[in-house]
Design a protein around this motif. Sequence first.
Motif, short mmCIF file in Angstrom:
data_model
loop_
_atom_site.label_atom_id
_atom_site.label_comp_id
_atom_site.label_asym_id
_atom_site.label_seq_id
_atom_site.Cartn_x
_atom_site.Cartn_y
_atom_site.Cartn_z
N GLU A 353 0.82 -1.38 -0.21
CA GLU A 353 -0.22 0.11 -0.07
C GLU A 353 0.69 1.56 0.02
OE1 GLU A 353 -0.28 -2.84 1.35
OE2 GLU A 353 -2.79 -3.54 1.70
N SER A 354 2.17 1.38 0.53
CA SER A 354 3.77 1.88 0.51
C SER A 354 4.37 1.51 -0.19
CB SER A 354 3.09 2.99 1.75
OG SER A 354 3.40 2.31 2.60
N ASP A 355 5.79 2.27 0.38
CA ASP A 355 7.02 1.26 0.43
C ASP A 355 6.88 1.02 1.64
OD1 ASP A 355 9.56 0.90 0.49
OD2 ASP A 355 10.62 2.32 -0.58
N ARG A 356 6.89 0.03 2.17
CA ARG A 356 6.70 -0.47 3.52
C ARG A 356 8.12 -1.48 3.96
NH1 ARG A 356 1.38 -4.71 4.32
NH2 ARG A 356 0.45 -2.69 4.00
N LEU A 357 8.63 -0.74 3.37
CA LEU A 357 10.33 -1.22 3.53
C LEU A 357 11.05 0.69 4.37
CD1 LEU A 357 12.87 -3.45 4.48
CD2 LEU A 357 13.36 -2.50 1.92
N THR A 358 10.85 0.69 2.85
CA THR A 358 11.57 2.60 4.18
C THR A 358 9.84 3.02 4.79
OG1 THR A 358 11.89 3.19 1.58
CG2 THR A 358 12.02 5.14 2.85
N GLY A 359 8.89 3.00 4.93
CA GLY A 359 7.50 3.60 5.88
C GLY A 359 8.45 2.61 6.77
N THR A 360 8.30 1.60 7.19
CA THR A 360 8.31 0.63 8.10
C THR A 360 9.49 1.53 9.07
OG1 THR A 360 7.18 -1.18 8.03
CG2 THR A 360 9.07 -1.40 9.23
N ALA A 361 10.76 1.45 8.38
CA ALA A 361 11.95 2.62 9.33
C ALA A 361 11.91 3.88 9.48
CB ALA A 361 12.75 2.07 7.60
#
Length: 441
Positions: A353-361
């Motif tokens: 739903e978003s760039d979850r790798l960057t978003g989680t970081a």
Amino acid sequence: METSQPTPLAASRPASPLSGIIDIPGDKSISHRALMFAALAVGQSRITGLLEGEDVLRTAAAMRALGAEISRDGADWLVAGRGIGGLTAPDDVLDMGNSGTAARLLAGILATHDLYAVMTGDASLRRRPMRRVIDPLVETGAVFTARTGGRLPLCVQGARDALPITYRLPVASAQVKSAILLAGLNARGVTQVEEPEPTRDHSENMLRHFGAQVSVTPAGHGNIIRLTGQPELRAADVMVPGDPSSAAFPLVAALLVEGSEITLRNIGLNPLRTGLLDCLREMGARLEIVNAHSAGDEPVGDILVRHSTLKGIDVPAGVAPRMIDEYPILAVACAAAHGTSRLRGLAELRVKESDRLTGTAAMLRAGGVRVEIEADDLIIHGGSAPGGGLVETQMDHRLAMSALILGQMTDDTMRIDDARFIDTSFPGFVALMRGLGALIS
Ligand code: S3P
């Protein structure tokens, strides 16, 4: 749902331990499939426990626009299907909202119905890659036109006399596998999909439940799935279990907050969805499965969770398909764990739903957690975290909920910029967490 009027929300440490016995809304993957398969069956199907989240309501609206009769009967949903090949052209654009699963699975259905349809979605969905379903589906004879990069809006002219596909998935994706199987329902002959790693098999289970012939043969690390086309799908009743991907949020909260003990009732325990439980156990989580049984074609059980002292973990890339949606909340557990964790091979998180790798970081950094991204790996240095940050949730329900759970362990309040997208998968999340004793306002 667009982002014009953000509704801010704050989370803080709970005043007391979390406790209670809770039910979790229905499984999102199974709910989409139940509506779609029932719409393709002959007769009336009853669905119990359907997730009434935004994403699934979009699927219901789309199947209605294609000619299925869908209504509520108390807490159940009734679907009078049109039979395979029986759907009719919608008279307007199909808006799939925030839901990649709805859009990709529906692309499969549309590919082998001789009709013209246009699909769109919200700003998040319009950024997501559809090429991964278009590439195999054109082999049925369907014609697709999309924006550059295979983005929505997408126009489909379905094949008149559809051909069956044989396809090896370049990435392990249950959505792409399911789109191909759904297309295969209205193609003459055998449709065959090879997956490089096993992915959630709800489509295979439910296809059999509705009377289709599906075989699964292990091949390499994954499986070859074969479906015999043009079966007579018969209406069937479906019981939707609680969503393990939603259960993950209160579950991790209870692990983190001292003195907590909660029970999550009737949760789906399909082994292709339980990677998170395995990882958390390895980290030292005290989790007990009680009352394990099967509901229709899916294993379910209650999960008893007690506060636990966690240690860091190294998660190999191969686990990803069994917990692909759980990385943001696993990352929160890692932030609370002693030592460093490494979550490997997360390239697929970049197209959620978003760039979850960057978003989680970024979410963890907003809470003061030390994090690095190395290639497609996420490295988290656990322990305590000061909190106090504002998280940009980027139209991503799982980032929003993960940030609020992070707020359960940080010293200062965690805030998120927009809480509305939580309703796509977990309506009632804030009320449920408050009922357990969390201070979320
Ligand atoms: C889903 C498959 C997964 C998952 C998504 C639901 C499904 O996506 O992330 O939330 O219902 O098939 P991918 O197939 O893209 O991995």
